[in-house]
Design a protein around this motif. Structure first.
Motif, short mmCIF file in Angstrom:
data_model
loop_
_atom_site.label_atom_id
_atom_site.label_comp_id
_atom_site.label_asym_id
_atom_site.label_seq_id
_atom_site.Cartn_x
_atom_site.Cartn_y
_atom_site.Cartn_z
N GLY A 131 0.77 -1.29 -0.28
CA GLY A 131 0.04 -0.01 0.07
C GLY A 131 0.76 1.36 -0.04
N VAL A 132 1.99 1.25 1.19
CA VAL A 132 2.81 2.36 1.01
C VAL A 132 3.60 2.63 -0.41
CG1 VAL A 132 4.78 3.52 2.20
CG2 VAL A 132 2.78 2.66 3.32
N ALA A 133 3.81 1.51 -1.01
CA ALA A 133 4.61 1.60 -2.07
C ALA A 133 3.95 2.27 -3.48
CB ALA A 133 5.31 0.37 -2.51
N ILE A 134 2.58 1.97 -3.34
CA ILE A 134 1.76 2.33 -4.44
C ILE A 134 1.34 4.08 -4.14
CG2 ILE A 134 -0.65 2.17 -5.43
CD1 ILE A 134 -0.09 -0.59 -5.15
N LEU A 135 1.12 4.00 -2.81
CA LEU A 135 0.62 5.53 -2.30
C LEU A 135 1.71 6.63 -2.61
CD1 LEU A 135 -1.11 4.93 1.23
CD2 LEU A 135 -2.36 5.79 -0.92
N VAL A 136 2.89 6.34 -2.63
CA VAL A 136 3.81 7.23 -2.79
C VAL A 136 3.85 7.64 -4.02
CG1 VAL A 136 5.47 6.90 -0.74
CG2 VAL A 136 6.03 5.57 -2.71
N ILE A 137 3.64 6.64 -5.16
CA ILE A 137 3.63 6.86 -6.45
C ILE A 137 2.21 7.69 -6.83
CG2 ILE A 137 3.55 5.70 -8.78
CD1 ILE A 137 5.98 5.23 -7.30
N ARG A 138 1.23 7.22 -6.23
CA ARG A 138 0.12 7.94 -6.46
C ARG A 138 0.17 9.46 -6.02
NH1 ARG A 138 -5.25 4.12 -6.35
NH2 ARG A 138 -4.54 2.66 -7.76
N GLY A 139 0.87 9.77 -4.87
CA GLY A 139 0.78 10.92 -4.38
C GLY A 139 2.07 12.04 -5.02
N ASP A 140 2.56 11.37 -5.70
CA ASP A 140 3.84 12.18 -6.75
C ASP A 140 4.96 12.55 -5.73
OD1 ASP A 140 3.05 11.91 -9.22
OD2 ASP A 140 1.51 13.67 -9.02
N MET A 141 5.10 11.78 -4.62
CA MET A 141 6.41 12.20 -3.85
C MET A 141 7.64 11.91 -4.39
SD MET A 141 5.14 10.73 -0.10
CE MET A 141 3.59 10.86 0.46
N ASP A 142 8.66 12.79 -3.89
CA ASP A 142 10.07 12.58 -4.48
C ASP A 142 10.83 11.59 -3.42
OD1 ASP A 142 11.17 13.74 -2.34
OD2 ASP A 142 11.10 15.73 -3.06
N LEU A 143 12.04 11.31 -3.75
CA LEU A 143 12.47 10.12 -3.21
C LEU A 143 12.49 10.08 -1.93
CD1 LEU A 143 13.65 7.51 -3.59
CD2 LEU A 143 15.97 8.23 -4.03
N GLY A 144 13.25 11.39 -1.39
CA GLY A 144 13.28 11.72 0.12
C GLY A 144 11.91 11.59 1.07
N GLN A 145 11.02 12.30 0.39
CA GLN A 145 9.49 12.22 0.96
C GLN A 145 9.06 11.00 1.17
OE1 GLN A 145 7.43 14.84 -1.57
NE2 GLN A 145 7.85 16.47 -0.61
#
Lengths: 193, 195, 195
Positions: A118-132
């Motif tokens: 879930g987290v792996a997909i959420l960070v992609i969907r939320g357009d976060m950069d690597l650090g975030q």
């Protein structure tokens, strides 16, 4: 700096992964009978979640996107998580046997922990950069551990309680307690940073 | 084995939600209303039937040591197919269920049934098991969704039963999900023990 | 040793074959659905523009406008009727809500008055946040924003000294909604000034 702080507070308290996003419920109910095992599970999840989020983020932006095969996302991510867990198990067993004894039993369970994928997909969907993404993954895991530890503490007390109606014993009464815990966490949703 | 009995077992004796306590995340996360609960149940059922069927066909060709990764790939394929079809033809529903659609991959029900049933039975029996377990899951989610929607907003499937002002919003929110599920499991237990 | 290596070889073969077949199926389904998915997204946007805007007869094409003092551009769709400009629809957003971004489509007529709005996505508290859809067009009190212009009206919630009634028990969501509205308006103004 404030973005990182707000990500941390939001992930741990306001949008707690278990109590308000409903991810990772299976270990939340399954591995929360003892406080010590709850903390162990939390540590294992923190490790895998942070590492897998970093790897899947890199794969998404340097492999899937350039090749335009975004539709392979789910397969690639779940395979990465599964093999990462396997590798981690072997590495920890070799390097730190003591840690392996503490975390070993939880590692295979993590593959089907939906919070990790879930987290792996959420960070992609939320357009976060690597650090975030990494900060988000780590603080989500902290939030997960916090919820798990609190819940385990409550359940240890519950087992000593007499007079719980027969049908409610075990999981049902634990679920109601989880509901009250979620109610308490809703109080955090007024925080604005 | 009797095919009807396999289906019935999936709904009652092995009910994935109330008895096996599997797949809790979508159970709690998508039952804010009866409609979303039912859609999630049907989506999971579709993937489960396909993956059970495919795994039961594959079982003779896949070596034992790599069976779990193979099952995961099979399940992930069907989930992605479902996801793309929903985005194409049911975009509103896809938006409503959000992240819980790709997360069907890690629903323990799918891998659990693949290991416990499809890897040991014929194709037809596996499909029946998929239908049974899927129906059991769908029923449980619809029921939980209906209860939460009724207590929270006074409606079921969007039809008003009593005025919204008497509803208590907490049942649509996260805490109500846990509490409603807790009482429903207790009810299921007591009905099952004293029929 | 040789037996071990053949079994390893078989494992790799099986896993590889399953993955290749899965990839092939997915690529095929992707090619089938990518067109309908794009259509569905375009249709959703076209419907939203039509729902909020004054009468128009062109096919609106997006223009990227960056609001003053910000970095992220916002998409604006100029509208014409019989070749004459009649206003625009703006796809705007706000990050001031409880959780995540609120996205709106807002329509303006040529005087800069709001002709309509539609909530595209939000993750505010279910039940309360959903009231955005109806509250701000309800003619009761100072709720409605339709027909008003942020240029002449102070579009803030009345608690902050503005002239719009906030949703009961959801002041933060209301603030975020109006923040998005004002952002849309300043984009529309800078668009008309630039022409």
């Amino acid at each position: 700096m404030t973005t990182y702080l707000s990500i941390i507070i939001t992930a741990i308290f306001v949008n707690n992964i278990v109590l308000s996003q409903f991810l990772g419920i299976c270990p939340f109910i399954g591995v929360s009978r003892r406080l010590s095992s709850a903390v162990g599970m939390g540590a294992a999840v923190a490790f895998v979640m942070t590492l897998s989020t970093a790897v899947t983020w890199l794969l998404q932006y340097y492999l899937l996107d350039p090749l335009e095969i975004g539709f392979m996302q789910t397969i690639v991510f779940i395979l990465v998580i599964a093999s990462l867990v396997q590798m981690l198990e072997m590495v920890i067993k070799k390097i730190a046997p003591v840690l392996y004894q503490a975390l070993g039993v939880f590692l295979p369970l993590i593959t089907t922990n939906c919070a990790v994928l879930g987290v792996a997909i959420l960070v992609i969907r939320g357009d976060m950069d690597l650090g975030q993404s990494i900060v988000y993954a780590l603080s989500t895991a902290v939030g997960f551990t916090l919820a798990l530890a609190l819940f385990a503490g409550i359940r240890q007390q519950l087992e000593l309680t007499e007079g719980v109606p027969r049908a409610m014993r075990g999981v049902p009464v634990a679920l109601v307690c989880a509901g009250l815990l979620a109610l308490a966490f809703m109080g955090f949703s007024g925080i604005s940073i | 084995m009797n095919k009807l009995k396999i289906i019935l077992n999936g709904i009652v004796r092995d009910n994935p939600t109330f008895v096996l306590m599997l797949g809790m995340c979508p159970t709690l996360g998508t039952t804010g209303s009866a409609l979303t609960g039912m859609s999630m149940g049907l989506a999971t059922m579709g993937v489960l039937i396909c993956s059970n069927c495919a795994i039961s066909m594959l079982k003779r060709f896949v070596p034992d040591q790599v069976r779990i990764p193979c099952y995961i790939v099979v399940i992930a394929t069907f989930v992605t197919v479902l996801q793309m079809c929903m985005q194409a033809w049911l975009p509103a529903l896809d938006k409503l269920l959000g992240i819980f659609i790709p997360l069907i991959v890690v629903n323990c029900i799918l891998l659990g049934r693949a290991e416990a049933f499809a890897a040991r039975h014929s194709v037809i029996e596996s499909v029946c098991d998929g239908i049974g377990i899927g129906l059991g899951f769908t029923l449980a989610l619809t029921l939980l969704g209906a209860v939460r929607e009724l207590l929270g907003t006074g409606m079921i499937f969007g039809f008003g039963i009593y005025p919204e002002t008497y509803g208590s919003l907490v049942f649509v929110l996260a805490p109500g999900a846990f509490i409603a599920l807790g009482f429903m499991v207790a009810l299921f237990n007591s009905v099952k023990k004293h029929p | 040793m040789s037996k071990q290596s053949t079994s390893l070889w078989r494992m790799m073969m099986a896993l590889g074959a399953v993955t290749v077949i899965a990839g092939a199926i997915l690529a095929w389904v992707y090619s089938m659905t990518s067109e309908p998915i794009r259509d569905a997204q375009l249709r959703a946007r076209r419907d939203a523009i039509a729902a909020v805007s004054p009468q128009f007869d062109n096919s609106p094409q997006p223009v990227a406008i960056t609001p003053e003092g910000e970095e992220v551009p916002v998409e604006l769709f100029p509208l014409t009727l019989g070749g004459k400009p009649v206003g625009a629809a703006v796809e705007t957003y706000s990050d001031a809500g409880f959780s995540d971004r609120i996205r709106l489509m807002v329509g303006f007529d040529s005087d800069g008055k709001i002709t309509g709005y539609q909530v595209l996505s939000h993750s505010e508290t279910p039940g309360l946040g959903a009231k955005m859809d109806t509250w701000f067009r309800d003619p009761k009190g100072n709720r409605s924003v339709i027909g008003r212009s942020p240029a002449s009206d102070d579009m803030r919630v009345s608690n902050d000294g503005g002239s719009v009634d906030a949703i009961t028990a959801a002041t933060i969501t209301s603030r975020a909604f109006l923040d998005a509205l004002n952002r849309a308006h300043s984009c529309y103004i800078s668009y008309t000034n630039s022409r």
